[in-house]
Design a protein around this motif. Structure first.
Motif, PDB file in Angstrom:
ATOM      1  N   LYS A 113       0.848  -1.198   0.000  1.00  0.00           N
ATOM      2  CA  LYS A 113       0.000   0.000   0.000  1.00  0.00           C
ATOM      3  C   LYS A 113       0.879   1.241   0.000  1.00  0.00           C
ATOM      4  O   LYS A 113       1.828   1.345   0.779  1.00  0.00           O
ATOM      5  CB  LYS A 113      -0.902   0.043   1.243  1.00  0.00           C
ATOM      6  CG  LYS A 113      -1.877  -1.085   1.336  1.00  0.00           C
ATOM      7  CD  LYS A 113      -3.009  -0.886   0.374  1.00  0.00           C
ATOM      8  CE  LYS A 113      -4.048  -1.983   0.559  1.00  0.00           C
ATOM      9  NZ  LYS A 113      -5.030  -1.946  -0.508  1.00  0.00           N
ATOM     10  N   THR A 130       1.088   5.468   0.336  1.00  0.00           N
ATOM     11  CA  THR A 130       0.412   6.624   0.919  1.00  0.00           C
ATOM     12  C   THR A 130       1.145   7.880   0.478  1.00  0.00           C
ATOM     13  O   THR A 130       2.375   7.947   0.568  1.00  0.00           O
ATOM     14  CB  THR A 130       0.415   6.560   2.459  1.00  0.00           C
ATOM     15  OG1 THR A 130      -0.177   5.336   2.870  1.00  0.00           O
ATOM     16  CG2 THR A 130      -0.328   7.725   3.066  1.00  0.00           C
ATOM     17  N   GLN A 157       0.944  11.959   1.261  1.00  0.00           N
ATOM     18  CA  GLN A 157       0.324  12.963   2.121  1.00  0.00           C
ATOM     19  C   GLN A 157       0.978  14.303   1.909  1.00  0.00           C
ATOM     20  O   GLN A 157       2.199  14.419   1.912  1.00  0.00           O
ATOM     21  CB  GLN A 157       0.422  12.569   3.595  1.00  0.00           C
ATOM     22  CG  GLN A 157      -0.200  13.608   4.532  1.00  0.00           C
ATOM     23  CD  GLN A 157      -0.324  13.100   5.936  1.00  0.00           C
ATOM     24  OE1 GLN A 157      -1.123  12.216   6.212  1.00  0.00           O
ATOM     25  NE2 GLN A 157       0.473  13.652   6.825  1.00  0.00           N
ATOM     26  N   THR A 164      -4.544  13.438   2.166  1.00  0.00           N
ATOM     27  CA  THR A 164      -3.865  12.141   2.257  1.00  0.00           C
ATOM     28  C   THR A 164      -4.599  11.167   1.350  1.00  0.00           C
ATOM     29  O   THR A 164      -5.815  11.031   1.447  1.00  0.00           O
ATOM     30  CB  THR A 164      -3.895  11.604   3.705  1.00  0.00           C
ATOM     31  OG1 THR A 164      -3.309  12.575   4.567  1.00  0.00           O
ATOM     32  CG2 THR A 164      -3.141  10.298   3.824  1.00  0.00           C
ATOM     33  N   GLU A 184      -4.410   7.135  -0.450  1.00  0.00           N
ATOM     34  CA  GLU A 184      -3.807   5.811  -0.366  1.00  0.00           C
ATOM     35  C   GLU A 184      -4.218   4.987  -1.569  1.00  0.00           C
ATOM     36  O   GLU A 184      -5.290   5.200  -2.139  1.00  0.00           O
ATOM     37  CB  GLU A 184      -4.272   5.082   0.898  1.00  0.00           C
ATOM     38  CG  GLU A 184      -3.768   5.681   2.167  1.00  0.00           C
ATOM     39  CD  GLU A 184      -4.231   4.905   3.377  1.00  0.00           C
ATOM     40  OE1 GLU A 184      -3.396   4.695   4.271  1.00  0.00           O
ATOM     41  OE2 GLU A 184      -5.410   4.501   3.430  1.00  0.00           O
ATOM     42  N   LYS A 190       0.273  10.483  10.156  1.00  0.00           N
ATOM     43  CA  LYS A 190      -0.647  10.312   9.034  1.00  0.00           C
ATOM     44  C   LYS A 190      -2.027  10.835   9.402  1.00  0.00           C
ATOM     45  O   LYS A 190      -2.578  10.512  10.452  1.00  0.00           O
ATOM     46  CB  LYS A 190      -0.727   8.823   8.674  1.00  0.00           C
ATOM     47  CG  LYS A 190      -1.581   8.536   7.489  1.00  0.00           C
ATOM     48  CD  LYS A 190      -1.547   7.047   7.188  1.00  0.00           C
ATOM     49  CE  LYS A 190      -2.658   6.689   6.260  1.00  0.00           C
ATOM     50  NZ  LYS A 190      -2.843   5.263   6.171  1.00  0.00           N
ATOM     51  N   SER A 233      -7.287   9.582   5.485  1.00  0.00           N
ATOM     52  CA  SER A 233      -7.162   9.436   4.033  1.00  0.00           C
ATOM     53  C   SER A 233      -8.554   9.516   3.394  1.00  0.00           C
ATOM     54  O   SER A 233      -9.563   9.244   4.029  1.00  0.00           O
ATOM     55  CB  SER A 233      -6.483   8.136   3.680  1.00  0.00           C
ATOM     56  OG  SER A 233      -7.237   7.049   4.138  1.00  0.00           O
TER      57      SER A 233
END
Length: 190
Positions: free
Chosen positions: A92, A94, A96, A113, A115, A186, A189
């Motif tokens: 995965k 990400t 941001q 954010t 993903e 984080k 998302s």
């Protein structure tokens, strides 16, 4: 006798500056040796960080903590590396982006954010030892090609995010670390 005394005085006064000059040469050599040792230690540390970053890329478990963001037309801003990053873990990815503004933004920390799943991952090393790493990221709010460039001998890295549906590229510049050594925060998302 006067000639001998005069000759001894000339030798004494002439030897003083010569000895002082030798002391300065020795001091200069010591400083240069110290400087060379310090430079060698810094290079060894940077090479260790580079090797660690390469292993993290190979393991597909890394975080690029960005301290600078560059936009399509060359404009850039310096940002907080704890909230601006490109990461990958367990397949995965990400991405941001968070600016230091009083508005919370979609992710709750002043930015966005996204993903997605990473695919088509390629890692290459050129003749000079520079590392290039590319992947596609597909998710609910993202469809992009992400390209990482890391110069040999340092963990300084640049990741360029090229969206598939527009030309609004964004480049993240910072340092690349294994996920377990990163301290990013984080947000929510999309």
């Amino acid at each position: 006798m006067k000639k001998i005394v005069l000759l001894l005085m000339v030798l004494m006064f002439g030897a003083g500056p010569m000895m002082a000059q030798q002391d300065k040469s020795a001091e200069k050599a010591a400083k240069e040796a110290e400087k060379a040792a310090k430079k060698a230690a810094e290079e060894a540390e940077q090479n260790a960080l580079f090797e660690q970053a390469v292993r993290a890329l190979e393991a597909k478990d890394f975080v690029l903590e960005a301290d600078r963001i560059e936009f399509k037309l060359g404009n850039f801003v310096y940002v907080n590396s704890n909230t601006n990053f490109v990461a990958m873990k367990d397949g995965k990815a990400t991405i941001q982006l968070a600016f230091n503004v009083p508005v919370s933004g979609p992710n709750g920390i002043g930015g966005i954010t996204v993903e997605g799943t990473a695919s088509n991952i390629e890692m290459k090393t050129d003749k000079k030892g520079n590392v290039f790493y590319e992947m596609n990221v597909q998710g609910v709010a993202v469809s992009a090609r992400v390209t990482f460039r890391m110069a040999k001998g340092t963990n300084k890295c640049t990741a360029t995010v090229l969206p598939n549906f527009n030309s609004n590229r964004i480049s993240f510049s910072g340092e690349l670390y294994p996920s377990e050594l990163s301290d990013v925060f984080k947000g929510r998302s999309l």
